[in-house]
Motif scaffolding. Structure first.
Motif, PDB file in Angstrom:
ATOM      1  N   LEU A   6       0.851  -1.186   0.000  1.00 32.08           N
ATOM      2  CA  LEU A   6       0.000   0.000   0.000  1.00 32.08           C
ATOM      3  C   LEU A   6       0.885   1.232   0.000  1.00 32.08           C
ATOM      4  CD1 LEU A   6      -2.752   1.456   0.301  1.00 32.08           C
ATOM      5  CD2 LEU A   6      -2.518   1.112   2.790  1.00 32.08           C
ATOM      6  N   VAL A   7       0.629   2.134  -0.948  1.00 37.40           N
ATOM      7  CA  VAL A   7       1.337   3.412  -1.042  1.00 37.40           C
ATOM      8  C   VAL A   7       0.289   4.500  -0.863  1.00 37.40           C
ATOM      9  CG1 VAL A   7       2.728   4.938  -2.476  1.00 37.40           C
ATOM     10  CG2 VAL A   7       3.043   2.455  -2.634  1.00 37.40           C
ATOM     11  N   THR A   8       0.442   5.294   0.182  1.00 38.55           N
ATOM     12  CA  THR A   8      -0.555   6.309   0.499  1.00 38.55           C
ATOM     13  C   THR A   8       0.110   7.658   0.725  1.00 38.55           C
ATOM     14  OG1 THR A   8      -2.464   6.769   1.921  1.00 38.55           O
ATOM     15  CG2 THR A   8      -0.550   5.741   2.966  1.00 38.55           C
ATOM     16  N   GLY A   9      -0.694   8.696   0.678  1.00 46.22           N
ATOM     17  CA  GLY A   9      -0.193  10.042   0.892  1.00 46.22           C
ATOM     18  C   GLY A   9      -1.142  11.070   0.319  1.00 46.22           C
ATOM     19  N   PRO A  10      -0.806  12.347   0.478  1.00 45.55           N
ATOM     20  CA  PRO A  10      -1.673  13.413  -0.025  1.00 45.55           C
ATOM     21  C   PRO A  10      -1.575  13.585  -1.541  1.00 45.55           C
ATOM     22  CG  PRO A  10       0.268  14.337   1.038  1.00 45.55           C
ATOM     23  CD  PRO A  10       0.332  12.855   1.240  1.00 45.55           C
ATOM     24  N   ALA A  11      -2.425  14.444  -2.066  1.00 41.89           N
ATOM     25  CA  ALA A  11      -2.446  14.742  -3.494  1.00 41.89           C
ATOM     26  C   ALA A  11      -1.102  15.299  -3.962  1.00 41.89           C
ATOM     27  CB  ALA A  11      -3.553  15.754  -3.805  1.00 41.89           C
ATOM     28  N   ARG A  12      -0.697  14.863  -5.134  1.00 43.81           N
ATOM     29  CA  ARG A  12       0.521  15.353  -5.803  1.00 43.81           C
ATOM     30  C   ARG A  12       1.792  15.110  -5.002  1.00 43.81           C
ATOM     31  NH1 ARG A  12      -0.792  15.867 -11.023  1.00 43.81           N
ATOM     32  NH2 ARG A  12      -2.317  17.468 -11.419  1.00 43.81           N
ATOM     33  N   SER A  13       1.774  14.079  -4.174  1.00 47.29           N
ATOM     34  CA  SER A  13       2.927  13.799  -3.314  1.00 47.29           C
ATOM     35  C   SER A  13       3.968  12.899  -3.967  1.00 47.29           C
ATOM     36  CB  SER A  13       2.445  13.142  -2.014  1.00 47.29           C
ATOM     37  OG  SER A  13       1.850  11.887  -2.289  1.00 47.29           O
ATOM     38  N   GLY A  14       3.602  12.226  -5.061  1.00 45.72           N
ATOM     39  CA  GLY A  14       4.515  11.283  -5.699  1.00 45.72           C
ATOM     40  C   GLY A  14       4.149   9.833  -5.436  1.00 45.72           C
ATOM     41  N   LYS A  15       2.948   9.595  -4.916  1.00 45.17           N
ATOM     42  CA  LYS A  15       2.494   8.228  -4.604  1.00 45.17           C
ATOM     43  C   LYS A  15       2.590   7.327  -5.825  1.00 45.17           C
ATOM     44  CE  LYS A  15      -1.681   9.455  -3.612  1.00 45.17           C
ATOM     45  NZ  LYS A  15      -1.605  10.880  -3.887  1.00 45.17           N
ATOM     46  N   SER A  16       2.030   7.787  -6.924  1.00 45.98           N
ATOM     47  CA  SER A  16       2.000   6.962  -8.132  1.00 45.98           C
ATOM     48  C   SER A  16       3.406   6.700  -8.643  1.00 45.98           C
ATOM     49  CB  SER A  16       1.166   7.637  -9.225  1.00 45.98           C
ATOM     50  OG  SER A  16      -0.181   7.721  -8.827  1.00 45.98           O
ATOM     51  N   GLU A  17       4.247   7.706  -8.589  1.00 49.19           N
ATOM     52  CA  GLU A  17       5.629   7.521  -9.052  1.00 49.19           C
ATOM     53  C   GLU A  17       6.360   6.487  -8.198  1.00 49.19           C
ATOM     54  OE1 GLU A  17       7.389  11.577 -10.157  1.00 49.19           O
ATOM     55  OE2 GLU A  17       5.420  12.002  -9.252  1.00 49.19           O
ATOM     56  N   TRP A  18       6.179   6.535  -6.874  1.00 50.16           N
ATOM     57  CA  TRP A  18       6.811   5.553  -5.998  1.00 50.16           C
ATOM     58  C   TRP A  18       6.271   4.154  -6.287  1.00 50.16           C
ATOM     59  CZ3 TRP A  18      11.002   4.506  -3.716  1.00 50.16           C
ATOM     60  CH2 TRP A  18      11.076   3.508  -2.736  1.00 50.16           C
TER      61      TRP A  18
END
Length: 184
Positions: A6-18
């Motif tokens: 699970l990769v979570t975080g706020p908007a535009r934080s780089g979640k998808s890139e990670w």
């Protein structure tokens, strides 16, 4: 043995890139599971989708799965890494479901995740860190996503928080809470 991340975080934080980096490191065939519904009338939304598409490697297959996520996961083979982006969009797509239907969808989803033979990397937004939404539908979205992320985090081998330009492995830094049994 499958792995759930699970990769979570706020908007535009780089979640998808990670999540994309983790998928590449899996050394498996990657299938990108897009939960977004394209809307040709929303140019900004289309631009966001295009940015995601352009960043992904050409050899990744893409499945557009705005609703039937459990069925897609259940059919994955062991040599696959599924990257599901994002759970917030999936929750939004199903927001009109009444509470009982939603609880059944979540139960089926979590049971499926625990049985899947493939590796799965989920991307999920953190929406509960800000102002309490002024409208019931906003509160329902925030609460449903928060519960889902908590439950999924409880069955994930690795949980990452991406924020402030950094990645934190919460699985190493924190302690899991007990599993929740019911929605509150």
């Amino acid at each position: 043995m499958s792995k759930v991340v699970l990769v979570t975080g706020p908007a535009r934080s780089g979640k998808s890139e990670w999540a994309e980096i983790l998928a590449m490191e899996s050394q498996k065939v990657v299938i990108y599971v897009a939960t977004a519904v394209e809307n040709s009338e929303d140019k900004e939304w289309q631009e966001r989708i295009l940015q995601h598409k352009q960043r992904r490697p050409q050899d990744w297959a893409t499945l557009e799965v705005p609703y039937k996520l459990s069925a897609t996961l259940a059919n994955a083979k062991p040599n696959i890494c599924l990257l599901v982006d994002s759970l917030g969009t999936w929750v939004a797509n199903l927001l009109e479901q009444d509470e009982l239907v939603w609880e059944n969808i979540v139960q089926e989803f979590l049971e499926t995740v625990e049985l899947v033979a493939a590796d799965i990397i989920f991307v999920a937004e953190e929406t509960g860190w800000g102002v309490v939404p002024a409208y019931p539908i906003g509160r329902t979205f925030r609460d449903r996503l928060g519960h889902l992320v908590r439950q999924l985090g409880g069955i994930s081998q690795d949980v990452y928080l991406v924020t402030g330009g950094h990645v934190l492995n919460l699985s190493l830094l924190g302690s899991p809470l007990p599993k929740i049994r019911a929605f509150n």
